[in-house]
Design a protein around this motif. Structure first.
Motif, PDB file in Angstrom:
ATOM      1  N   THR A  15       0.856  -1.182   0.000  1.00 17.16           N
ATOM      2  CA  THR A  15       0.000   0.000   0.000  1.00 17.16           C
ATOM      3  C   THR A  15       0.886   1.225   0.000  1.00 17.16           C
ATOM      4  OG1 THR A  15      -0.108   0.070   2.386  1.00 17.16           O
ATOM      5  CG2 THR A  15      -1.813  -1.211   1.255  1.00 17.16           C
ATOM      6  N   GLU A  16       0.280   2.348  -0.350  1.00 18.79           N
ATOM      7  CA  GLU A  16       1.056   3.586  -0.382  1.00 18.79           C
ATOM      8  C   GLU A  16       1.558   3.964   0.998  1.00 18.79           C
ATOM      9  OE1 GLU A  16      -0.060   7.421  -2.258  1.00 18.79           O
ATOM     10  OE2 GLU A  16      -1.035   6.099  -3.713  1.00 18.79           O
ATOM     11  N   GLU A  17       0.754   3.704   2.013  1.00 16.10           N
ATOM     12  CA  GLU A  17       1.147   4.044   3.381  1.00 16.10           C
ATOM     13  C   GLU A  17       2.335   3.196   3.840  1.00 16.10           C
ATOM     14  OE1 GLU A  17      -2.088   3.840   6.121  1.00 16.10           O
ATOM     15  OE2 GLU A  17      -3.409   4.982   4.814  1.00 16.10           O
ATOM     16  N   SER A  18       2.299   1.919   3.574  1.00 17.13           N
ATOM     17  CA  SER A  18       3.407   1.059   4.001  1.00 17.13           C
ATOM     18  C   SER A  18       4.693   1.421   3.270  1.00 17.13           C
ATOM     19  CB  SER A  18       3.065  -0.415   3.812  1.00 17.13           C
ATOM     20  OG  SER A  18       2.860  -0.683   2.443  1.00 17.13           O
ATOM     21  N   LEU A  19       4.596   1.761   1.982  1.00 19.50           N
ATOM     22  CA  LEU A  19       5.768   2.180   1.214  1.00 19.50           C
ATOM     23  C   LEU A  19       6.320   3.488   1.753  1.00 19.50           C
ATOM     24  CD1 LEU A  19       7.644   1.634  -1.131  1.00 19.50           C
ATOM     25  CD2 LEU A  19       6.026   2.817  -2.624  1.00 19.50           C
ATOM     26  N   GLU A  20       5.413   4.421   2.062  1.00 15.33           N
ATOM     27  CA  GLU A  20       5.848   5.716   2.602  1.00 15.33           C
ATOM     28  C   GLU A  20       6.513   5.540   3.970  1.00 15.33           C
ATOM     29  OE1 GLU A  20       3.831   9.968   3.850  1.00 15.33           O
ATOM     30  OE2 GLU A  20       2.734   8.610   2.530  1.00 15.33           O
ATOM     31  N   ASN A  21       5.921   4.725   4.832  1.00 15.62           N
ATOM     32  CA  ASN A  21       6.518   4.462   6.154  1.00 15.62           C
ATOM     33  C   ASN A  21       7.904   3.813   6.030  1.00 15.62           C
ATOM     34  OD1 ASN A  21       4.423   5.545   7.627  1.00 15.62           O
ATOM     35  ND2 ASN A  21       3.330   3.580   7.755  1.00 15.62           N
ATOM     36  N   TYR A  22       8.022   2.888   5.103  1.00 21.21           N
ATOM     37  CA  TYR A  22       9.318   2.230   4.899  1.00 21.21           C
ATOM     38  C   TYR A  22      10.376   3.228   4.449  1.00 21.21           C
ATOM     39  CZ  TYR A  22      12.973  -0.721   3.032  1.00 21.21           C
ATOM     40  OH  TYR A  22      14.186  -1.291   2.783  1.00 21.21           O
ATOM     41  N   LEU A  23      10.035   4.067   3.494  1.00 19.31           N
ATOM     42  CA  LEU A  23      10.990   5.045   2.991  1.00 19.31           C
ATOM     43  C   LEU A  23      11.351   6.074   4.054  1.00 19.31           C
ATOM     44  CD1 LEU A  23       9.674   5.627  -0.634  1.00 19.31           C
ATOM     45  CD2 LEU A  23      11.727   4.394   0.077  1.00 19.31           C
ATOM     46  N   LEU A  24      10.389   6.489   4.875  1.00 15.29           N
ATOM     47  CA  LEU A  24      10.689   7.463   5.924  1.00 15.29           C
ATOM     48  C   LEU A  24      11.586   6.860   7.016  1.00 15.29           C
ATOM     49  CD1 LEU A  24       7.264   9.290   6.362  1.00 15.29           C
ATOM     50  CD2 LEU A  24       9.378  10.216   5.412  1.00 15.29           C
ATOM     51  N   ASN A  25      11.378   5.604   7.340  1.00 13.46           N
ATOM     52  CA  ASN A  25      12.135   4.975   8.431  1.00 13.46           C
ATOM     53  C   ASN A  25      13.485   4.420   7.991  1.00 13.46           C
ATOM     54  OD1 ASN A  25      10.109   5.487  10.301  1.00 13.46           O
ATOM     55  ND2 ASN A  25       9.047   3.579   9.823  1.00 13.46           N
ATOM     56  N   ASN A  26      13.596   3.970   6.742  1.00 10.45           N
ATOM     57  CA  ASN A  26      14.798   3.245   6.343  1.00 10.45           C
ATOM     58  C   ASN A  26      15.646   3.926   5.284  1.00 10.45           C
ATOM     59  OD1 ASN A  26      14.195   1.103   8.066  1.00 10.45           O
ATOM     60  ND2 ASN A  26      12.807   0.224   6.566  1.00 10.45           N
ATOM     61  N   ALA A  27      15.194   4.955   4.677  1.00 13.87           N
ATOM     62  CA  ALA A  27      15.954   5.606   3.619  1.00 13.87           C
ATOM     63  C   ALA A  27      16.378   6.989   4.082  1.00 13.87           C
ATOM     64  CB  ALA A  27      15.121   5.696   2.354  1.00 13.87           C
ATOM     65  N   SER A  28      17.540   7.395   3.646  1.00 13.41           N
ATOM     66  CA  SER A  28      17.994   8.748   3.965  1.00 13.41           C
ATOM     67  C   SER A  28      17.741   9.650   2.751  1.00 13.41           C
ATOM     68  CB  SER A  28      19.481   8.747   4.314  1.00 13.41           C
ATOM     69  OG  SER A  28      20.228   8.355   3.188  1.00 13.41           O
ATOM     70  N   ILE A  29      17.787  10.931   2.963  1.00 21.37           N
ATOM     71  CA  ILE A  29      17.510  11.901   1.892  1.00 21.37           C
ATOM     72  C   ILE A  29      18.568  11.781   0.800  1.00 21.37           C
ATOM     73  CG2 ILE A  29      17.394  14.364   1.365  1.00 21.37           C
ATOM     74  CD1 ILE A  29      16.113  14.756   4.084  1.00 21.37           C
ATOM     75  N   GLU A  30      19.814  11.526   1.186  1.00 15.80           N
ATOM     76  CA  GLU A  30      20.868  11.405   0.202  1.00 15.80           C
ATOM     77  C   GLU A  30      20.604  10.236  -0.749  1.00 15.80           C
ATOM     78  OE1 GLU A  30      21.702  11.600   3.537  1.00 15.80           O
ATOM     79  OE2 GLU A  30      22.274  13.693   3.531  1.00 15.80           O
TER      80      GLU A  30
END
Length: 170
Positions: A149-164
């Motif tokens: 889902t879009e929410e799970s993808l967004e949560n994953y990117l916010l928690n595990n990915a850095s801006i760089e």
């Protein structure tokens, strides 16, 4: 003694006993007479038998062969060592068999980091992993049914990915 006081020394520092030179001549002559008597001796007093050094090695070897060797008593008996190590091995085996924990090891007890480290360091390729899986594990429905889902993808990117990572697209 300081260097400036060296010119004030009046004596050498060497002394001789009293009346040393009075009897010096007599002692010197007596010593010379003893040396003359020693030089006139033709026989020094030590006699070596004939051919002594020619067969010395053979006689020494024969003597060494006849010499009895002392009985050596070992402080550590290998038989006793074998018995003791066998008993110790049996005790360790008994302890591991009879006194083990009752709860079996499960996959939940193994840390995820340990599994990831094992997989990274073992240099496994796709064929090795595929040989461990059967057809039920590779069912197409298992892969398609997982929807994000879009929410799970967004949560994953916010928690595990850095801006760089997001900017440079790593």
């Amino acid at each position: 003694m300081k260097k400036s006081q060296l010119h004030n020394i009046n004596e050498t520092g060497f002394t001789t006993p009293d009346s040393y030179f009075d009897t010096f001549d007599q002692r010197l002559l007596k010593k010379l007479e003893v040396q003359k008597e020693m030089a006139s001796m033709s026989d020094p007093g030590y006699i070596v038998p004939e051919n002594y050094f020619e067969d010395f090695d053979a006689r020494l070897q024969a003597r060494l062969k006849n010499e009895e060797k002392p009985k050596v008593i070992s402080l550590i008996s290998w038989r006793n060592t074998a018995y003791i190590s066998g008993v110790a091995a049996i005790l360790v085996l008994m302890l591991t068999v009879f006194f083990r924990p009752n709860d079996p090891l499960s996959i939940n007890q193994v840390e995820t980091a340990s599994i990831e480290d094992y997989l990274n360091n073992e240099n496994l390729n796709i064929d090795d992993i595929a040989s461990l899986l059967n057809e039920d594990d590779l069912n197409f429905d298992n892969f398609v049914s997982n929807t994000l889902t879009e929410e799970s993808l967004e949560n994953y990117l916010l928690n595990n990915a850095s801006i760089e990572d997001l900017i440079f697209g790593k």
